[in-house]
Structure formats: structure tokens, C-alpha cells
Scaffold this motif. Structure first.
Motif, short mmCIF file in Angstrom:
data_model
loop_
_atom_site.label_atom_id
_atom_site.label_comp_id
_atom_site.label_asym_id
_atom_site.label_seq_id
_atom_site.Cartn_x
_atom_site.Cartn_y
_atom_site.Cartn_z
N SER A 38 0.81 -1.24 0.00
CA SER A 38 0.00 0.00 0.00
C SER A 38 0.84 1.29 0.00
CB SER A 38 -0.97 0.04 1.20
OG SER A 38 -1.84 -1.06 1.14
N LEU A 39 2.11 1.19 -0.35
CA LEU A 39 2.94 2.41 -0.39
C LEU A 39 2.89 3.08 -1.76
CD1 LEU A 39 6.11 1.26 1.61
CD2 LEU A 39 4.19 2.63 2.40
N PHE A 40 2.57 2.32 -2.79
CA PHE A 40 2.52 2.86 -4.15
C PHE A 40 1.18 2.52 -4.80
CE2 PHE A 40 6.99 2.05 -3.24
CZ PHE A 40 7.59 3.24 -3.61
N ILE A 41 0.83 3.30 -5.80
CA ILE A 41 -0.37 2.99 -6.58
C ILE A 41 -0.08 3.27 -8.05
CG2 ILE A 41 -1.41 5.27 -6.16
CD1 ILE A 41 -4.14 3.73 -6.04
N LEU A 42 -0.46 2.35 -8.91
CA LEU A 42 -0.23 2.57 -10.35
C LEU A 42 -1.53 2.99 -11.02
CD1 LEU A 42 -1.32 0.20 -12.52
CD2 LEU A 42 0.55 -1.09 -11.57
#
Length: 426
Positions: A38-42
Motif C-alpha cells: 500500500s505504499l505505491f499505486i499505479l
């Protein structure tokens, strides 16, 4: 919680729905996916062949991946949340991009099928369906360094999908719907078993592994679910979906409409949304006496993808229940007791079932039928809940929070979150 509106990505707090971050992408977003931590989102923009990645910890950091003239038809995270797999147009190749080292790897010949990539639950291995020289193959990769572990051909005419068992030991591979065939492979590429229920008729429509990996449920166009066991991979039972329920031990809940029983003259409404939900048609469940005849829709025989057979099936997280939907009895959800291998409950709705999903923490099923109600079933009973929103809010799909405390309800243009109170343990 992430949602997108055209080219904007909005990150909200799950409990308050307060906006925490706003990101602006280069074009209209067609797909979003969280990394495993849950640290990045594409955000994928297939029309432009671009993927943009945003960091929640460092809002100023961003990443842009441009596939250029190769185009883009699919994008997903690897289980470690630090690699992105992009499938180019015409399924020419899959590009593996590393966010840490900025290195790029290429995997050739991915097959254009509904479910062509599958990761094991522990994130260690990836299976990829491939098509070369008019034959189907499976390649197994180690996700830590993308090294090829095994490569083998499959005995399929036109491979349709692949799915790992939750324990990561067995890979299920199934053929096109024109042929009933499911193959089970071990991690080292050995064929463990082949199962064919019948020939010369439309075959497999859906499959689901039980969370314990002990059972494989196969839904097919003949309106039956067959359950295979994990020891011999033979059929232990089959569940039929007849239009008439005759067994007196089966509970049939029937949704019935009831007009609002509110004295409207005495009410003063603080909110119009509440008013509209009070005046809309309420519904409740009655227990029907067997035999019960369910609404049956005769499929159009000369059309492709006929509305017949088991289109949806899902095991409850505790392995105790299996929920199914037979597409030519569109208003019914069937719930089977897996310990007794018997039909337990049938829910007969007023509208066609759009979606259902199990609570990830307990045997509780949420169902939507394209109206403004959400339906919840548990072994204790079932309930119809009206969404208190203005206007016409047609719930087309739903998604549970991993804690089981809330469920997101999605319509075509809006979404809302339904919060469930925890039962206090006395």
C-alpha cells in the motif's frame, strides 16, 4: 481508499472518507492498482500506452513508464510491490519494470486469454500462459530475480485460464469453453491429473479453489458444479442447480417488496437523502415453503456466450460454504454447505444478481442486484439494507475491506461505503 475521476486520482481515509492526496495524471485513467504494501499505486492509461506510479509516503516522488509504439493493454504489480508488469498490444511481450533498479526485463509470447498470469499467494512464483507455434505453454518464473524455473507445454487446444492453489503447490490450467478439460500441474511442471467431465458440449465456465486448497470447484455450462479433492483429484460430488427446489431441508429466502410504513406527515427530515430512502420501495425476506419454482430464463441457443451455466462461484474464507450463481436462473444465489456437501440456502432476489463477495473474515456474503440495496447473508439469517442516498444509486459491484468492517458499493458514476458494526463478544 483510491478512486479515480477522469485524469485525477483521489486517495481517501477509509474510516472518514476525508481526502488525503490528490494526484493528476497525464490522461484519463483506465485502471488503478495498489502495491501489496500500500505504499505505491499505479494508474494505467492504455490509450496513451503510459503507466504512472505515485508514492503515498513521498507525494513529490513519481514515476512514468511509457511503452511507446508497442502500446499497452494490461498492467499489474508483482507481489513484492516493486516491479510492474506491462503487457504490450497484440500480446507481443510482457515488460517487467523495476522501481528500485530501473532495470527492464522482457518475457515473450504471452497468451491473450482471460487469466494468463497467476502469482502464488506467498509471492514467490509466477505462472505465465504462452502461445507459440500454435501451441500452448506454461512458464514458471521466480519473482525475486525473474529467472525461468520451468517451461512446459500443456495438453490444451486453446488454453483459457490458469490459477494457483492458495498453498502454491498446484497450478490449475483449463481449456476453452468448447472443451471440458482441466489440467493440474505441480511446481516442477509435472502433470498431476487431467479431469474431463464430458465431451462434445460447452465446458468450463468458472473455477474456484477453496482457501485450504483441499477442494477445486468447477462450474460448467451444464448448470452443475463439480468438486475435486486434492488427494486423488477425482470428483467427490456434483451440485445441480434445478429450477425447482424440492428438498424440505433447504431454506429458501425470497425477497418481497413492502411499502414504507412511515407516517410521512409527522416526519421532519434533516436530510433529503434520508427522505428519498424512506420513500423508495423497501424489501425484506420471507421464508418460502418448498417446493419453490425459481425464475428460469431460456438461453438463446444461436448466440455466442449463452446465458447458461455457472458464471460465478466463491468459497467462504472458513471453507464452510460455497456460493454459486446459475446464469439461466439469474435471480438466485445458491449457498452450499461444504462440510455436508449439501445445498444449504437459496436466496431468491427480485432482480438479477450483479455481484456477490464473501466477507474476508467470516462467513458473511454481500450481494447486489443493480438496485439501491445491499443484501447480506450469514448462517444466522439475511437482511436487505437500503442505501440512504439521493437519486437512483444502482449498485453494480461491491468490494469488502480486508478487515470485514466495511464494504464499498459501486454504481456507474458513484460509490459509497457501508460500515458494519462489530458484534461485541459477551
Amino acid at each position: 481508499m483510491a478512486s479515480c475521476v477522469q485524469y485525477r486520482l483521489i486517495i481517501r481515509d477509509v474510516n472518514t472518507l476525508q481526502i488525503l492526496q490528490l494526484y493528476t495524471c497525464l490522461d484519463q485513467i483506465q485502471y488503478i492498482e495498489w502495491s501489496s504494501d500500500s505504499l505505491f499505486i499505479l494508474c494505467a492509461m492504455y490509450k496513451r500506452g503510459i503507466v504512472q506510479v505515485w508514492s503515498l509516503e513521498q507525494p513529490d516522488w513519481h514515476c512514468k513508464i511509457d511503452e511507446g509504439s508497442a502500446g499497452l493493454v494490461a498492467s499489474c504489480w508483482s507481489p513484492d510491490g516493486r516491479h510492474i508488469l506491462n503487457t504490450t498490444e497484440f500480446h507481443l511481450r510482457i515488460t517487467v519494470w523495476s522501481l528500485c533498479t530501473k532495470s527492464v526485463s522482457y518475457i515473450k509470447y504471452p497468451k491473450a486469454c482471460q487469466q494468463g498470469i497467476a502469482f502464488t499467494k506467498d509471492g514467490r512464483y509466477m505462472a505465465l500462459a504462452e502461445r507459440r507455434d500454435c501451441k500452448d505453454f506454461i512458464s514458471l518464473f521466480v519473482c525475486s530475480d525473474w529467472q525461468l524455473l520451468r517451461h512446459f507445454d500443456t495438453e490444451t487446444q486453446d488454453l483459457f485460464g490458469i490459477e494457483w492453489a492458495p498453498n502454491g503447490c498446484v497450478l490449475a490450467v483449463w481449456d476453452t469453453c468448447l472443451e471440458y478439460k482441466i489440467l493440474l500441474y505441480s511446481l516442477d511442471g509435472r502433470l498431476l491429473s487431467t479431469y474431463r467431465a464430458y465431451e462434445w458440449s460447452l465446458g468450463i465456465k468458472s473455477i474456484a479453489w477453496s482457501p485450504s486448497s483441499q477442494f477445486l470447484a468447477i462450474g460448467s455450462y451444464d448448470e452443475k458444479v463439480r468438486i475435486l479433492n486434492h488427494v486423488t483429484w477425482k470428483k467427490i460430488t456434483e451440485f445441480e442447480h434445478p429450477a425447482t427446489i424440492t428438498n424440505p431441508k433447504t431454506i429458501v429466502y425470497k425477497e418481497v417488496e413492502k411499502s414504507p410504513s412511515v407516517e410521512t406527515e409527522r416526519l421532519s427530515f434533516p436530510r433529503r437523502a434520508l427522505a428519498s430512502s424512506l420513500f423508495s420501495t423497501q424489501s425484506k425476506y420471507d421464508i418460502s415453503q418448498v417446493p419453490v419454482s425459481l425464475q428460469y430464463v431460456k438461453p438463446i441457443a444461436d448466440r455466442a456466450n449463452p446465458k447458461i451455466g455457472i458464471g460465478m462461484l466463491a468459497f467462504s474464507p472458513d471453507n464452510c460454504f460455497l456460493a454459486t450463481k446459475n446464469d439461466n436462473i439469474p435471480n438466485a444465489v445458491w449457498i452450499w454447505d461444504i462440510q455436508k456437501l449439501k445445498l444449504f440456502v437459496v436466496l431468491e432476489q427480485l432482480g438479477a444478481i450483479q455481484s456477490f463477495q464473501w466477507d474476508p473474515r467470516q462467513p458473511r456474503l454481500a450481494i447486489c442486484t443493480g438496485n439501491s440495496k445491499v443484501y447480506l447473508w450469514s448462517p444466522a439469517g439475511c437482511v436487505s439494507v437500503q442505501v440512504p442516498m439521493e437519486g437512483d444509486f444502482q449498485i453494480l459491484s461491491l468490494c469488502w475491506h480486508s478487515s470485514g468492517d466495511s464494504v464499498a458499493l459501486l454504481s456507474k458514476d458513484n460509490f459509497c461505503v457501508c460500515y458494519l458494526e462489530r458484534e461485541e463478544v459477551k
